[in-house]
Scaffold this active site. Structure first.
Site, mmCIF file in Angstrom:
data_model
loop_
_atom_site.group_PDB
_atom_site.id
_atom_site.type_symbol
_atom_site.label_atom_id
_atom_site.label_comp_id
_atom_site.label_asym_id
_atom_site.label_seq_id
_atom_site.Cartn_x
_atom_site.Cartn_y
_atom_site.Cartn_z
ATOM 1 N N GLY A 1 0.826 -1.199 0.000
ATOM 2 C CA GLY A 1 0.000 0.000 0.000
ATOM 3 C C GLY A 1 0.858 1.245 0.000
ATOM 4 O O GLY A 1 1.729 1.422 -0.853
ATOM 5 N N LEU B 1 3.537 3.777 2.146
ATOM 6 C CA LEU B 1 4.458 3.839 3.273
ATOM 7 C C LEU B 1 3.801 4.591 4.432
ATOM 8 O O LEU B 1 3.110 5.587 4.228
ATOM 9 C CB LEU B 1 5.750 4.554 2.875
ATOM 10 C CG LEU B 1 6.675 3.828 1.889
ATOM 11 C CD1 LEU B 1 7.868 4.706 1.559
ATOM 12 C CD2 LEU B 1 7.140 2.489 2.469
ATOM 13 N N GLY C 1 1.790 2.903 6.557
ATOM 14 C CA GLY C 1 0.873 1.877 7.043
ATOM 15 C C GLY C 1 -0.368 2.415 7.730
ATOM 16 O O GLY C 1 -0.814 3.547 7.501
ATOM 17 N N CYS D 1 -0.952 3.340 10.849
ATOM 18 C CA CYS D 1 -0.813 4.489 11.739
ATOM 19 C C CYS D 1 -0.992 5.803 10.996
ATOM 20 O O CYS D 1 -1.766 6.664 11.405
ATOM 21 C CB CYS D 1 0.547 4.456 12.434
ATOM 22 S SG CYS D 1 0.835 5.897 13.475
ATOM 23 N N GLY E 1 4.148 -8.893 -0.864
ATOM 24 C CA GLY E 1 5.216 -9.859 -0.684
ATOM 25 C C GLY E 1 4.756 -11.113 0.051
ATOM 26 O O GLY E 1 3.812 -11.078 0.840
ATOM 27 N N GLY F 1 -17.476 -2.202 21.501
ATOM 28 C CA GLY F 1 -16.123 -2.245 22.028
ATOM 29 C C GLY F 1 -15.790 -0.974 22.781
ATOM 30 O O GLY F 1 -15.846 0.124 22.215
ATOM 31 N N GLY G 1 -12.839 -0.275 24.298
ATOM 32 C CA GLY G 1 -11.411 -0.082 24.461
ATOM 33 C C GLY G 1 -10.975 1.250 23.881
ATOM 34 O O GLY G 1 -11.769 2.188 23.752
ATOM 35 N N HIS H 1 5.794 26.008 36.994
ATOM 36 C CA HIS H 1 4.474 26.456 37.433
ATOM 37 C C HIS H 1 4.048 27.657 36.593
ATOM 38 O O HIS H 1 4.857 28.550 36.333
ATOM 39 C CB HIS H 1 4.534 26.857 38.906
ATOM 40 C CG HIS H 1 3.254 27.463 39.419
ATOM 41 N ND1 HIS H 1 2.159 26.692 39.760
ATOM 42 C CD2 HIS H 1 2.889 28.754 39.627
ATOM 43 C CE1 HIS H 1 1.186 27.485 40.170
ATOM 44 N NE2 HIS H 1 1.607 28.749 40.093
#
Length: 461
Positions: free
Chosen positions: A41, A43, A45, A47, A119, A180, A182, A440
């Site tokens: 796909g 580069l 991925g 993320c 691949g 879900g 999560g 602070h």
């Protein structure tokens, strides 16, 4: 995008160009290895294109929406009208495009050979891509993960969707179910609620974000109730029917929910099927590649990194593992980082950030009498009050020993995880942290005050 492969033989051949794969490629190139990087796909991925970056862009749009809604509280005359999803998507896609250009330019500048195509591992030193065989003295498997579903639950992409579909929506539902509770489920529920969607989360386990400390879970559930994000926990999902009005979901206890769509957010599975891993002799478990602690598969010079290795499925874990393997191959003997000491952030509102052992896990490991905890309410923190946020920081300490867990919830708490992961990984004592100067007013000083309290010298307690 791809460079033509001048050579078909490399020192390191990497299958997968996501966070783990491209990090391994970059570090390997820096170490002087010839590198081949195979990607079917784009580069970056999941993320970059379907995960971390686009979801956080949506969450920032959601934060802006909330700011508009509450502007009058801060003396600003503004109003919230509606969400323009095409414009939101244009903003999100612009961020992705910029990061993608930067990544591809960086990969090219390092002399890494990018091989486009799907691949398959066809030998202990060979990956075949669209009929062409490429060899590597070392093979690194980094094929990533996909959005899972439940047995019998069909993802139609219409009214039953995954996060991949949710990231490209041009219109918003009026009412949505999220299966879900999560990280993924809570983040999308948070976004949609800010965008004006009526959201209900369905979670089979007894609580939302079940891997977090109980004190953090309690705070999140209280905050979600205040935001009118509904949730049903502790009952398993039975099925869903699509109809002309949307979906009707049924739980095993007979309870039903109706909405415009169902987002399936039950986790991610490893992308390893039909890639030749079993044929090469790799040990597999439910689709995951089993490795030793140094990420070697036990077969030839084959390593595995990222989401296909059992454990936390986090981009930064994969990134670190990719670097680790490059340095391992170079003989640098890098330090192993256990999953428990890898920081985690859930970017809903309020944000959750944690690293190390929960109180329950610490008591299980060390015994009830050997664990001490400290909670610091962020209501006492000046910057938190300025931001109009709330929450807490909880420290878990081995009695007379180091801090073994840091757990935080509140606005922008993810920005505090840097110091927290240093505290846990460097096995700092509360007294060590208490002696440091925290600026602070910042939210970061709340971490220092929690450590001061745990060291027996609370400043404001």
């Amino acid at each position: 995008m791809a460079d033509s492969a001048a050579s078909q033989a490399f020192d390191i051949l990497i299958l997968g160009g996501g966070s783990a794969g491209y990090a391994c490629a970059l570090r390997s190139a820096e170490l002087g290895f010839s590198v081949g990087l195979i990607e079917k796909g784009k580069l970056g991925g999941t993320c970059l294109h379907n995960g971390c970056i686009p979801t956080k862009a949506l969450l920032h749009s959601a934060e802006i929406a909330e700011n508009a809604k509450t502007a009058a509280k801060y003396g600003v005359k503004a109003s919230f009208e509606s969400i323009d999803m095409p414009a939101v998507n244009a903003y999100k896609d612009g961020i992705i495009a910029g990061k993608f250009r930067g990544l591809t330019g960086l990969i090219k500048s390092k002399g890494i050979t990018v091989i486009e195509g799907e691949g398959k591992l066809t030998g202990q030193d060979t990956v075949t891509v669209d009929g062409t065989a490429y060899t590597g003295k070392n093979i690194v498997l980094a094929t990533g993960s996909y959005s899972r579903s439940l047995p019998g639950l069909e993802i139609t992409g219409n009214k039953v969707i995954t996060s991949d579909h949710a990231l490209t929506m041009e219109t918003l539902p009026k009412k949505a179910l999220v299966l879900g509770g999560g990280v993924i489920g809570c983040e999308f529920a948070s976004v949609w609620n800010s965008f004006g969607v009526d959201v209900t989360i369905i979670e089979a386990l007894p609580s939302l974000v079940p891997n977090e400390d109980a004190a953090i879970v309690k705070q999140l559930e209280r905050a979600f109730k205040k935001r009118k994000i509904d949730f049903s926990t502790g009952v398993r999902f039975a099925g869903v029917e699509e109809n002309e009005n949307g979906v009707k979901a049924t739980l095993e206890d007979g309870k039903t929910f109706e909405a415009d769509l169902l987002l399936v957010a039950v986790g991610r599975g490893p992308v390893t099927a039909n890639l030749g891993f079993e044929d090469a002799g790799l040990t597999m478990d439910r689709g995951f590649v089993i490795t030793n602690e140094r990420l070697h598969t036990g077969v030839g010079n084959i390593y595995a990194v990222g989401d296909i290795v059992p454990g936390l499925q986090l981009a930064h874990r994969g990134f670190q593992q990719g670097i680790f393997v490059a340095e391992e191959i170079a003989g640098q003997k890098p330090v192993v980082v256990e999953d428990v000491n890898i920081p985690k952030v859930t970017y809903c509102e309020p944000e959750i950030a944690s690293v190390g052992l929960t109180e329950a896990k610490a008591r299980e490991k060390f015994g009830d009498d050997a664990v001490v905890t400290q909670e610091y309410n962020l209501a006492g923190n000046g910057k938190t009050s300025i931001l109009g946020s709330a929450g807490l920081i909880k420290l878990v300490r081995q009695a007379d020993g180091p801090i073994v867990g840091v757990h935080m919830i509140g606005g922008r708490m993810g920005e505090q995880i840097g110091e927290a992961q240093l505290i846990v990984n460097w096995e700092a004592f509360p007294e060590d942290v208490a002696s440091l100067v925290h600026a602070h007013p910042t939210q970061n000083e709340a971490l220092g005050e929690a450590a001061m309290a745990l060291a027996g010298k609370p400043l404001h307690g």
